[in-house]
Enzyme design. Structure first.
Site, PDB file in Angstrom:
ATOM      1  N   GLU A 112       0.805  -1.219   0.000  1.00 12.93           N
ATOM      2  CA  GLU A 112       0.000   0.000   0.000  1.00 12.93           C
ATOM      3  C   GLU A 112       0.839   1.270   0.000  1.00 12.93           C
ATOM      4  O   GLU A 112       0.465   2.271  -0.627  1.00 12.93           O
ATOM      5  CB  GLU A 112      -0.941  -0.016   1.205  1.00 12.93           C
ATOM      6  N   HIS A 119     -12.033  -5.625   6.887  1.00 12.52           N
ATOM      7  CA  HIS A 119     -12.950  -5.622   5.748  1.00 12.52           C
ATOM      8  C   HIS A 119     -14.232  -4.836   6.022  1.00 12.52           C
ATOM      9  O   HIS A 119     -15.010  -4.628   5.100  1.00 12.52           O
ATOM     10  CB  HIS A 119     -13.337  -7.060   5.361  1.00 12.52           C
TER      11      HIS A 119
END
Length: 683
Positions: free
Chosen positions: A413, A484
């Protein structure tokens, strides 16, 4: 790729005397400043941070002399004083930076001393996080390759920075993409007081990368001017002609302490300190000039005297320069937003077929890519046949715009965001959109790059704006659990310099995304993924719709209570308001904030003046959530309008569970909002 023989373009005998003189002058000016810097601190004038470069003279001269301003791109680290001088900065500019004057070309006194830059020349501003600019250099290298320019991106750093994970990611990425990036590692054997043996198993850190397919490794004597110049010349030739990265390790010595806050007497022996002084590169270079009779003692002494006069004049001029204005602290916190002329309030009255949230995003991305051919997007799972991101938001984009504008990023990321920062530095017309992570909860590895990018504009005193939109699929209600189904906007809101938007409906998603991409600066675009396909979020979306930053939207007008909300809970709040109205309990006004930073304070306060009661609702945790800032704002600016305490509804102070029973117990629902609103009405 192992080290190959480096051609010798520069020797003491063959190099023109004019060039040798220029090098000597630069080295003398640099050393004079290097030795003078601590005196400014002793006199309380400034230069409170100084990392002396003495012992790195050869390689720093070579980097600066190899750099071609406004063509190549240079990322220096905090020890690169001679690099900056050799690249064209003046002694006066170095002192202006050291004593943090308003006319300091690096940052106007906003950044630490010894962090040298001149963005208008492509000498880029970098942060204090060691080695993080390697990712920016890779992003710039990607732009150099895409636009076909014969140039290089240079990252200069110490050997201990190679222990950082993002440095490995940068080198890996440059190797994979075959980019013209030169990573110069100035190895002086220490990371502050930590010896190299405690950093890596290799005696030479560059050898950690010998298995990389496209990376060429060059070793040189960073103390020697000619060996360094030859190594840099070969590195630049190879990077440009082969369009492949080079890792150039320069063996240096650190003649002094790490910085003026360090004392090397505490960890270096007398023998070692005497040894490094004996290998003084400047003294060696002077001896060579005399030994080979390229200069006489008198000629060099004359240059020495001229340097003293120059330093004296530069000091005088810098001392007379203005200090920063305290009122300027608010300048360049945020970049200029795109201003909508057709939709100044972000509202429309079009009728027709409704578009789903996910389709609105997809169509807007495609429209903006057609509008500006210098727009790029990448992230994980972005471009694999018919797949376009983990939720297919970018579906079909690579087929239309090609793999050079739409491509996959690695599962890294900080690499995704760091290279976006670097690519945007190449030209102000470039706009980058990244899926910062597959889920918002996975964004944390990118936080160092996020923080760095957030203050690039402010740190550079307005000279560089990272024109990047970060898209993140956020929130729960999908049974995803930790990593999530959680929200991160409350944590991100504490970092200045980034706009944060969080739409609830398809039209606002399209309008805010269009504005984000067209604006200068960094925008965090949060997408409530539970609404991607939800019919509740579908709306009519005008083809050219634009939503300005800082404009809330009244989704339901009312007179008895104000609900402030955004994202998934906007729909839950509307349902609760409808139920309260149907039962004849209250007429509730629901305000969809849409934009968290900047915030529409006017709409919020005007509503509270009317209703006198407010309920703050969001999906994130109540403790530490963005609602706390909303409550503080109302308390400070609207307290006199309130007839009841501010009430908040959100998640409890716990992670989001995976089992649907646990998720339902944690995330807000219509009933909880209804109950809280009713309690406020009855207060």
């Amino acid at each position: 790729m192992k080290d190959l023989k480096v051609p010798k373009q520069y020797t003491i005998k063959k190099t023109p005397k004019e060039t040798l003189e220029n090098w000597y002058r630069l080295m003398k000016i640099g050393r004079a400043l290097d030795e003078k810097a601590p005196n400014y601190l002793k006199q309380a004038i400034g230069w409170s941070y100084h990392a002396p470069y003495a012992g790195h003279d050869g390689i720093q001269l070579a980097i600066g002399q190899s750099f071609e301003k406004k063509k190549d791109h240079l990322y220096m680290y905090y020890r690169d004083m001679l690099t900056a001088l050799a690249g064209g900065m003046t002694s006066e500019e170095i002192i202006l930076n050291g004593i943090s004057k308003a006319t300091d070309p690096s940052s106007g006194g906003r950044h630490m001393s010894n962090h040298l830059a001149k963005p208008e020349w492509n000498m880029h501003s970098v942060s204090s996080a060691t080695g993080n600019h390697t990712l920016h250099a890779v992003g710039t290298g990607r732009a150099i390759k895409y636009y076909g320019e014969k140039a290089v991106s240079i990252s200069s750093q110490g050997e201990s920075s190679v222990s950082e994970g993002y440095v490995y990611e940068a080198i890996t990425g440059a190797d994979k993409e075959e980019l013209p990036v030169i990573f110069v590692v100035q190895d002086n054997g220490y990371g502050i007081s930590v010896p190299k043996k405690d950093q890596t198993a290799q005696r030479k850190v560059a050898n950690n990368f010998t298995g990389f397919k496209n990376l060429r490794i060059i070793h040189c004597n960073g103390k020697d001017v000619f060996d360094s110049m030859n190594a840099m010349a070969e590195a630049k030739r190879y990077a440009i002609e082969e369009s492949k990265p080079v890792l150039l390790q320069a063996n240096c010595v650190r003649m002094g302490s790490h910085s003026n806050s360090d004392d090397h007497l505490l960890y270096r022996s007398d023998a070692e300190r005497n040894y490094v002084v004996e290998y003084d590169p400047l003294a060696k270079y002077r001896r060579l000039l005399l030994r080979y009779e390229r200069f006489t003692e008198e000629e060099l002494n004359k240059i020495d005297e001229e340097v003293k006069l120059e330093i004296k004049a530069s000091h005088k001029a810098a001392m007379a320069a203005p200090d920063p204005d305290p009122a300027s602290i608010f300048d360049h916190v945020f970049s200029d937003p795109y201003v909508s002329e057709k939709y100044p309030e972000g509202l429309h009255n079009e009728e027709g077929e409704k578009t789903k949230f996910i389709t609105a995003l997809n169509e807007t991305l495609k429209a903006e890519f057609r509008n500006n051919p210098d727009t790029f997007i990448w992230g994980q799972d972005m471009a694999n046949k018919d797949k376009g991101g983990i939720f297919n938001v970018s579906k079909g984009m690579q087929a239309e715009f090609g793999e050079k504008r739409v491509f996959n990023g690695p599962i890294a990321e900080d690499f995704i965001l760091g290279t976006a920062n670097g690519m945007s530095r190449y030209h102000e017309k470039i706009r980058v959109v990244v899926e910062g992570a597959e889920f918002a909860d996975y964004f944390w590895p990118a936080m160092e790059q996020y923080v760095d990018t957030s203050h690039d504009l402010w740190r550079s005193n307005g000279k560089f704006s990272p024109n990047v939109t970060i898209r993140l699929a956020s929130g729960g209600y999908i049974g995803g659990g930790m990593y999530h189904s959680q929200n991160i906007e409350g944590s991100l809101a504490a970092i200045p310099g980034v706009r944060i938007v969080y739409p609830s409906f398809a039209d606002d998603a399209a309008g805010l995304l269009r504005t984000s991409i067209r604006s200068e600066g960094l925008t965090m675009f949060m997408e409530p993924k539970a609404l991607y396909q939800d019919p509740k979020a579908a709306t009519v979306v005008p083809d050219d719709f634009e939503v300005p930053f800082g404009k809330a939207r009244i989704r339901r007008e009312g007179s008895d209570l104000t609900i402030l909300t955004y994202g998934n809970t906007t729909h839950l709040s509307l349902d609760a308001a409808k139920k309260l109205a149907e039962e004849g309990i209250a007429d509730v006004e629901v305000i969809d904030l849409r934009s968290l930073i900047p915030l529409d304070e006017e709409t919020i306060l005007n509503s509270i003046k009317k209703t006198n009661k407010v309920l703050v609702v969001h999906e994130d945790k109540v403790f530490g959530g963005f609602g706390g800032e909303l409550s503080a704002l109302i308390n400070e600016k609207g307290f006199e309008y309130l007839d009841a305490p501010i009430k908040r509804v959100g998640s409890p102070f716990t992670p989001v569970g995976f089992n649907r029973i646990l998720e339902q117990a944690i995330l807000p629902n219509t009933q909880r909002i209804y109950t809280a609103a009713k309690e406020l009405i009855e207060y």
